[in-house]
Motif scaffolding. Structure first.
Motif, short mmCIF file in Angstrom:
data_model
loop_
_atom_site.label_atom_id
_atom_site.label_comp_id
_atom_site.label_asym_id
_atom_site.label_seq_id
_atom_site.Cartn_x
_atom_site.Cartn_y
_atom_site.Cartn_z
N THR A 1 0.82 -1.04 0.02
CA THR A 1 0.16 -0.05 -0.10
C THR A 1 0.84 1.20 -0.15
OG1 THR A 1 0.02 0.05 2.29
CG2 THR A 1 -1.70 -1.10 1.37
N LEU A 2 0.25 2.33 -0.51
CA LEU A 2 1.01 3.67 -0.75
C LEU A 2 0.12 4.63 -0.12
CD1 LEU A 2 3.87 4.31 -1.22
CD2 LEU A 2 2.94 4.90 -3.79
N GLU A 3 0.44 5.68 0.52
CA GLU A 3 -0.27 6.77 1.02
C GLU A 3 -0.05 7.94 -0.02
OE1 GLU A 3 -2.56 6.68 3.38
OE2 GLU A 3 -1.75 4.72 3.85
N LYS A 4 -1.13 8.96 -0.12
CA LYS A 4 -1.08 9.77 -0.97
C LYS A 4 -0.01 10.93 -0.78
CE LYS A 4 -3.79 13.61 -3.10
NZ LYS A 4 -4.92 13.30 -4.05
N GLY A 5 0.87 11.36 -1.68
CA GLY A 5 1.96 12.12 -1.39
C GLY A 5 3.08 11.34 -1.11
N GLU A 6 3.22 10.07 -1.16
CA GLU A 6 4.44 9.46 -0.87
C GLU A 6 5.19 9.07 -2.15
OE1 GLU A 6 3.80 6.92 3.40
OE2 GLU A 6 3.02 6.06 1.60
N VAL A 7 6.59 8.84 -1.83
CA VAL A 7 7.26 8.39 -2.88
C VAL A 7 7.74 6.91 -2.73
CG1 VAL A 7 9.55 8.53 -4.14
CG2 VAL A 7 7.90 10.82 -3.67
N LEU A 8 7.42 5.81 -3.52
CA LEU A 8 7.90 4.65 -3.25
C LEU A 8 8.93 4.36 -4.15
CD1 LEU A 8 7.67 1.60 -2.36
CD2 LEU A 8 5.86 1.45 -4.08
N ALA A 9 10.09 3.93 -3.59
CA ALA A 9 11.29 3.34 -4.56
C ALA A 9 11.23 1.97 -4.70
CB ALA A 9 12.50 3.94 -3.98
N ILE A 10 11.43 1.34 -5.73
CA ILE A 10 11.37 -0.04 -6.16
C ILE A 10 12.95 -0.55 -6.51
CG2 ILE A 10 10.60 -2.19 -7.13
CD1 ILE A 10 7.68 -0.88 -7.42
N ILE A 11 13.53 -1.34 -5.72
CA ILE A 11 14.79 -1.70 -6.09
C ILE A 11 14.94 -3.24 -6.25
CG2 ILE A 11 16.02 0.20 -5.02
CD1 ILE A 11 16.75 -1.50 -2.65
#
Ligand SMILES: Nc1ncnc2c1ncn2[C@@H]1O[C@H](COP(=O)(O)OP(=O)(O)OP(=O)(O)O)[C@@H](O)[C@H]1O
Ligand SMILES: [Mg+2]
Lengths: 217, 274
Positions: free
Chosen positions: B25-35
């Motif tokens: 899950t991800l919240e609004k305004g968040e940056v998710l990095a996938i490595i």
């Protein structure tokens, strides 16, 4: 001098037929070729196979033979309209033949456009039709100008084959001078007409190529 | 309730199972990095989010609306998929700008077509008169150019609006591609290794632009090999390995105290200084 004028006028008449065959072939074979290329790239295997076989047959048989086939064969099954219309028969044979050649040029051009172009369009919410007309087609056009130019110049000269079913093209007119009055030079004079025509086409394709050179793909 | 909820996404190509059940899950305004290492399924996951691949199972929910459900999806029309995928944007590794259009035209083309379609629909359903339709239609280019110029300013390309992609450096092309994706105001913007195709000296300008986009209402997912960028910009990190989320956490958790042995060896190889 009088003879020269007479020959020129007669040859021009034949050249009109040559040009008409050329233009009609282009008008019909270009869109038909695009449709055939869609067929040969179809995801639906039966259609793809059928189209590929058709392209193989049409490109595998001499054009001269195809002209004969279109002219004579429908008569065997009772369709007599073509045997009465030589020019129409020749035009149909030329359209079919050139559509198949064009289809391969289109196919190569379409397949050369990177998949990423379509995907970029898709994620931007464009429809497949919009992507084809607004993104792909112009890039295909740019890529295929040189091979198309080649093929179209070949068509100019291939029109001479129509006289195997006595379509009165420019060379046939010239031959009639040789047959009736024994003068042979009009036959060689026809080359001038072809050269001028092909020269104009070469300029046209050079111009199109230049017009598309503002971007790189 | 999370802004983005991805549940049990699986995807196989023939016999190869590329995604084996992805949940996050991800919240609004968040940056998710996938490595994660090459072949772990990062690109495939982004492509699933953008409807370029159809997951075999699972669902994707944005802001409470389920935009993908493996059960339902088979019956969706093309136009419905198009509408739904606009909630996501995607910036490609290889930019994929349209070469025959200027930067400005690249930014406005899709939006123009969308607006024209909408307007035509309104007109056909008699919601607007012919005069209104014509007036609104002729106003579209100006409106969109205004939006496009604002975006170009954001990515520092105002001067290049009328340039063709082939006249730009790789970094400028990628910045233009970012602006193009933003032009459609996606809820979630995805980046697939946005700097991998660039010369090392050009990665900085692109990463800075992405950093500059970070705000309370722009949610982003960035697949990247730039560990320093991930550590400094991302709020959450996903480490993928062999089609599963091997580790999920904040940059501190993931980089300073990695639990999974795979992640430990991955970070070791990537010689990340912190
Ligand atoms: N269309 C496809 N058909 C078959 N296999 C595919 C397809 N797309 C991806 N794969 C396979 O799926 C696996 C994961 O690919 P993916 O591109 O998602 O990895 P990635 O994590 O993005 O790797 P990289 O870091 O190299 O970009 C790879 O083994 C790849 O070969
Ligand atoms: Mg990848």
């Amino acid at each position: 001098m009088e003879l020269f004028l007479e020959v020129t006028l007669k040859l021009l008449q034949g050249f009109g037929t040559t040009c008409a065959l050329f233009i009609l072939t282009l008008i019909f074979a270009l869109p038909l070729g695009l449709l055939i290329s869609f067929g040969t790239m179809s995801k639906f295997k039966p259609l793809r196979t059928v189209m590929k076989v058709i392209v193989w047959i049409v490109r595998g048989i001499p054009l001269m033979l195809q002209v004969f086939i279109v002219y004579y064969v429908p008569g065997f099954i009772g369709i007599t309209v073509l045997i009465k219309h030589r020019f129409l028969s020749a035009t149909i044979a030329f359209v079919l033949n050139y559509a198949c050649y064009f289809s391969e040029i289109f196919r190569a051009g379409i397949e050369a456009v990177p998949r990423g172009q379509t995907e970029a369009g898709l994620v931007l919410g464009m429809t497949k039709g919009q992507i084809f007309t607004r993104v792909t087609l112009q890039q295909v056009f740019k890529r295929i100008i040189p091979p198309m130019g080649n093929e179209i110049i070949t068509l100019v000269k291939d029109t001479a084959l129509a006289r195997v079913i006595s379509v009165m093209d420019i060379i046939m007119e010239a031959e009639r001078f040789a047959a009736s009055s024994g003068i042979i030079w009009p036959l060689f004079y026809t080359a001038v007409f072809y050269l001028i025509f092909v020269g104009a086409l070469t300029l046209l394709f050079g111009y199109l190529e230049k017009k598309q050179s503002y971007y790189k793909i | 309730m999370a802004f983005l909820k991805v549940s049990n996404i699986t995807k196989s190509f023939g016999a190869t199972e590329v995604l084996k059940g992805i949940d996050f899950t991800l919240e609004k305004g968040e940056v998710l990095a996938i490595i994660g290492s090459s072949g772990s399924g990062k690109t495939t996951l982004l492509r699933c989010l953008n409807y370029l691949e159809t997951p075999d199972t699972g669902s994707i929910t944005v802001d409470g609306n389920t935009y993908f459900d493996a059960e339902e999806n088979k019956t969706l029309s093309e136009s419905e998929i198009r509408k739904r995928r606009l909630h996501f944007g995607l910036v490609f590794q290889s930019f994929n700008l349209f070469p025959q259009y200027t930067v400005l035209q690249n930014l406005t083309l899709a939006a123009k077509l969308l607006r024209q379609d909408e307007l035509k629909k309104q007109y056909k359903s008699k919601a607007i008169s012919k005069e209104e339709y014509k007036a609104k239609k002729s106003a579209i280019p100006n409106e969109l150019n205004g939006i496009a110029y604002a975006l170009l300013e954001k990515v520092g390309l105002t001067e290049k609006a009328d340039f063709y992609p082939c006249q730009l450096s790789g970094g400028q092309q990628q910045r233009a591609a970012i602006a193009r994706a933003l032009a459609l105001t996606p809820d979630i913007l995805c980046f697939d290794e946005p700097t991998s195709a660039l010369d090392p000296e050009l990665t900085g300008e692109v990463l800075n632009v992405i950093r500059g986009l970070k705000s309370s209402d722009s949610t982003m997912i960035v697949v990247t090999h730039e560990m320093e960028f991930a550590a400094n910009v991302a709020d959450k990190i996903i480490f993928m390995a062999n089609g599963v989320i091997e580790e999920f956490g904040t940059p501190d958790e993931v980089f300073d105290s990695p639990k999974s042995p795979l992640l430990q060896s991955f970070l070791g190889k990537n010689s990340f200084a912190g």
